[in-house]
Motif scaffolding. Structure first.
Motif, PDB file in Angstrom:
ATOM      1  N   THR A   9      -1.297  -7.360   2.900  1.00 30.80           N
ATOM      2  CA  THR A   9      -0.628  -6.077   2.666  1.00 30.80           C
ATOM      3  C   THR A   9       0.734  -6.281   2.042  1.00 30.80           C
ATOM      4  N   ARG A  10       1.470  -7.242   2.535  1.00 31.44           N
ATOM      5  CA  ARG A  10       2.810  -7.521   1.986  1.00 31.44           C
ATOM      6  C   ARG A  10       2.719  -7.954   0.521  1.00 31.44           C
ATOM      7  N   LEU A  11       1.770  -8.818   0.204  1.00 27.31           N
ATOM      8  CA  LEU A  11       1.617  -9.303  -1.174  1.00 27.31           C
ATOM      9  C   LEU A  11       1.218  -8.165  -2.109  1.00 27.31           C
ATOM     10  N   CYS A  12       0.347  -7.281  -1.647  1.00 27.95           N
ATOM     11  CA  CYS A  12      -0.059  -6.141  -2.471  1.00 27.95           C
ATOM     12  C   CYS A  12       1.115  -5.187  -2.683  1.00 27.95           C
ATOM     13  N   CYS A  13       1.886  -4.965  -1.643  1.00 30.61           N
ATOM     14  CA  CYS A  13       3.046  -4.073  -1.758  1.00 30.61           C
ATOM     15  C   CYS A  13       4.070  -4.627  -2.736  1.00 30.61           C
ATOM     16  N   GLU A  14       4.194  -5.939  -2.800  1.00 29.97           N
ATOM     17  CA  GLU A  14       5.128  -6.565  -3.741  1.00 29.97           C
ATOM     18  C   GLU A  14       4.718  -6.332  -5.191  1.00 29.97           C
ATOM     19  N   LEU A  15       3.427  -6.056  -5.407  1.00 28.79           N
ATOM     20  CA  LEU A  15       2.941  -5.796  -6.768  1.00 28.79           C
ATOM     21  C   LEU A  15       3.367  -4.421  -7.271  1.00 28.79           C
ATOM     22  N   ASP A  16       3.629  -3.493  -6.343  1.00 27.12           N
ATOM     23  CA  ASP A  16       4.075  -2.146  -6.731  1.00 27.12           C
ATOM     24  C   ASP A  16       4.810  -1.528  -5.548  1.00 27.12           C
ATOM     25  N   THR A  17       6.089  -1.812  -5.441  1.00 31.90           N
ATOM     26  CA  THR A  17       6.875  -1.358  -4.289  1.00 31.90           C
ATOM     27  C   THR A  17       6.990   0.157  -4.200  1.00 31.90           C
ATOM     28  N   GLY A  18       6.774   0.858  -5.321  1.00 31.71           N
ATOM     29  CA  GLY A  18       6.925   2.312  -5.335  1.00 31.71           C
ATOM     30  C   GLY A  18       5.831   3.063  -4.607  1.00 31.71           C
ATOM     31  N   ILE A  19       4.707   2.395  -4.327  1.00 30.54           N
ATOM     32  CA  ILE A  19       3.606   3.065  -3.616  1.00 30.54           C
ATOM     33  C   ILE A  19       3.205   2.242  -2.384  1.00 30.54           C
ATOM     34  N   SER A  20       4.168   1.646  -1.742  1.00 33.13           N
ATOM     35  CA  SER A  20       3.866   0.757  -0.613  1.00 33.13           C
ATOM     36  C   SER A  20       3.144   1.481   0.523  1.00 33.13           C
ATOM     37  N   GLU A  21       3.494   2.745   0.771  1.00 33.48           N
ATOM     38  CA  GLU A  21       2.836   3.473   1.860  1.00 33.48           C
ATOM     39  C   GLU A  21       1.368   3.717   1.539  1.00 33.48           C
ATOM     40  N   GLU A  22       1.094   4.054   0.281  1.00 30.74           N
ATOM     41  CA  GLU A  22      -0.301   4.265  -0.136  1.00 30.74           C
ATOM     42  C   GLU A  22      -1.092   2.963  -0.041  1.00 30.74           C
ATOM     43  N   ILE A  23      -0.472   1.863  -0.429  1.00 32.58           N
ATOM     44  CA  ILE A  23      -1.137   0.559  -0.350  1.00 32.58           C
ATOM     45  C   ILE A  23      -1.457   0.206   1.096  1.00 32.58           C
ATOM     46  N   LYS A  24      -0.485   0.401   1.974  1.00 39.94           N
ATOM     47  CA  LYS A  24      -0.692   0.092   3.395  1.00 39.94           C
ATOM     48  C   LYS A  24      -1.838   0.913   3.967  1.00 39.94           C
ATOM     49  N   TYR A  25      -1.865   2.195   3.632  1.00 41.63           N
ATOM     50  CA  TYR A  25      -2.913   3.066   4.159  1.00 41.63           C
ATOM     51  C   TYR A  25      -4.285   2.648   3.617  1.00 41.63           C
ATOM     52  N   PHE A  26      -4.335   2.354   2.332  1.00 47.66           N
ATOM     53  CA  PHE A  26      -5.623   1.976   1.732  1.00 47.66           C
ATOM     54  C   PHE A  26      -6.167   0.708   2.377  1.00 47.66           C
ATOM     55  N   ILE A  27      -5.340  -0.307   2.514  1.00 48.88           N
ATOM     56  CA  ILE A  27      -5.806  -1.566   3.095  1.00 48.88           C
ATOM     57  C   ILE A  27      -6.245  -1.357   4.544  1.00 48.88           C
ATOM     58  N   LYS A  28      -5.488  -0.601   5.286  1.00 47.37           N
ATOM     59  CA  LYS A  28      -5.807  -0.356   6.696  1.00 47.37           C
ATOM     60  C   LYS A  28      -7.135   0.363   6.866  1.00 47.37           C
ATOM     61  N   THR A  29      -7.487   1.203   5.898  1.00 48.44           N
ATOM     62  CA  THR A  29      -8.715   2.006   5.999  1.00 48.44           C
ATOM     63  C   THR A  29      -9.781   1.566   4.985  1.00 48.44           C
ATOM     64  N   SER A  30      -9.632   0.373   4.407  1.00 47.00           N
ATOM     65  CA  SER A  30     -10.514  -0.047   3.315  1.00 47.00           C
ATOM     66  C   SER A  30     -11.956  -0.289   3.756  1.00 47.00           C
ATOM     67  N   TYR A  31     -12.208  -0.330   5.059  1.00 46.23           N
ATOM     68  CA  TYR A  31     -13.595  -0.409   5.527  1.00 46.23           C
ATOM     69  C   TYR A  31     -14.394   0.800   5.059  1.00 46.23           C
ATOM     70  N   ASN A  32     -13.698   1.909   4.755  1.00 46.29           N
ATOM     71  CA  ASN A  32     -14.366   3.122   4.281  1.00 46.29           C
ATOM     72  C   ASN A  32     -14.879   3.013   2.849  1.00 46.29           C
ATOM     73  N   THR A  33     -14.539   1.941   2.150  1.00 48.74           N
ATOM     74  CA  THR A  33     -14.952   1.803   0.748  1.00 48.74           C
ATOM     75  C   THR A  33     -16.405   1.356   0.607  1.00 48.74           C
ATOM     76  N   VAL A  34     -17.031   0.955   1.698  1.00 47.94           N
ATOM     77  CA  VAL A  34     -18.396   0.416   1.631  1.00 47.94           C
ATOM     78  C   VAL A  34     -19.330   1.270   2.483  1.00 47.94           C
ATOM     79  N   GLN A  35     -20.455   1.677   1.873  1.00 47.73           N
ATOM     80  CA  GLN A  35     -21.459   2.471   2.588  1.00 47.73           C
ATOM     81  C   GLN A  35     -22.832   1.822   2.416  1.00 47.73           C
ATOM     82  N   GLU A  36     -23.557   1.713   3.512  1.00 48.88           N
ATOM     83  CA  GLU A  36     -24.890   1.105   3.507  1.00 48.88           C
ATOM     84  C   GLU A  36     -25.838   1.900   2.609  1.00 48.88           C
ATOM     85  N   PHE A  37     -26.592   1.206   1.752  1.00 46.35           N
ATOM     86  CA  PHE A  37     -27.606   1.884   0.947  1.00 46.35           C
ATOM     87  C   PHE A  37     -28.768   2.324   1.854  1.00 46.35           C
TER      88      PHE A  37
END
Length: 201
Positions: free
Chosen positions: A59-87
């Motif tokens: 999370t820290r490394l991703c936030c360093e790539l774009d500090t202006g959206i750090s909150e969005e990055i943190k939220y996405f990573i924390k909830t990224s399990y939602n990106t995958v759905q069983e076929f």
């Protein structure tokens, strides 16, 4: 004769729909673009799957790539399990393979936290005879180490095994170990390709 089926998870048994999930969060186009580049499209994301770094470090490394959206990055990573759905077809697909006598193993790039979620929610995972997930061996496809880990763990004769993946470099790496390979672009085509190898489905 094929005796062993090795399956990737993302885009083979489950839909990795990161873009759809980001859009469902209500971000505008600019934020979507920036968030994508700072997470799933960045080199850091592979390290998420490798599992050598903690989720906090990723999370820290991703936030360093774009500090202006750090909150969005943190939220996405924390909830990224939602990106995958069983076929919907995955359970019957594995059941049919096993019914016809094949060993079925998983070989997938997946971070530990998200895979723990998948194990609790994806019905196809316990149907497999086993597998190797990237975070377990600190190696991601197409690196040789992860393929060797699977082969050694289950004593797989690669000449009698076929590996299905949606990513060409991953398939090319598998070929160097002697696997038959199938590039998965759509399920029905993958079934056709399996039948060409005399796999009973």
């Amino acid at each position: 004769m094929i005796k062993t089926i090795v399956l990737d998870i993302g885009q083979v048994l489950a839909h990795f729909n990161w873009k759809g999930y980001m859009e469902s969060c209500g971000y505008n186009e600019e934020t979507l673009d920036r968030l994508s580049k700072a997470t799933v499209l960045s080199n850091v994301w592979g390290e998420f799957d490798r599992g050598a770094l903690s989720d906090e470090e990723i999370t820290r490394l991703c936030c360093e790539l774009d500090t202006g959206i750090s909150e969005e990055i943190k939220y996405f990573i924390k909830t990224s399990y939602n990106t995958v759905q069983e076929f919907p077809y995955s359970v019957d697909f594995i059941k049919n393979l096993k019914k016809n006598g094949y060993k079925v193993y998983l070989l997938s790039n997946y971070g530990k936290t998200n895979f723990e979620y998948a194990k609790k929610n994806f019905k196809f995972i316990p149907l497999a005879d086993g597998g190797v997930i990237s975070y377990e061996v600190k190696s991601i496809k197409p690196e040789p180490k992860i393929y060797k880990a699977l082969i050694d763990k289950y004593d797989i004769n690669t000449e009698e095994a076929v590996f299905l993946d949606d990513c060409i470099p991953n398939l090319e790496a598998a070929k160097t170990f002697g696997f038959h390979t199938i590039h998965v672009t759509e399920f029905e085509k993958a079934l056709e390709d399996l039948r060409k190898l005399d796999v009973k489905i």
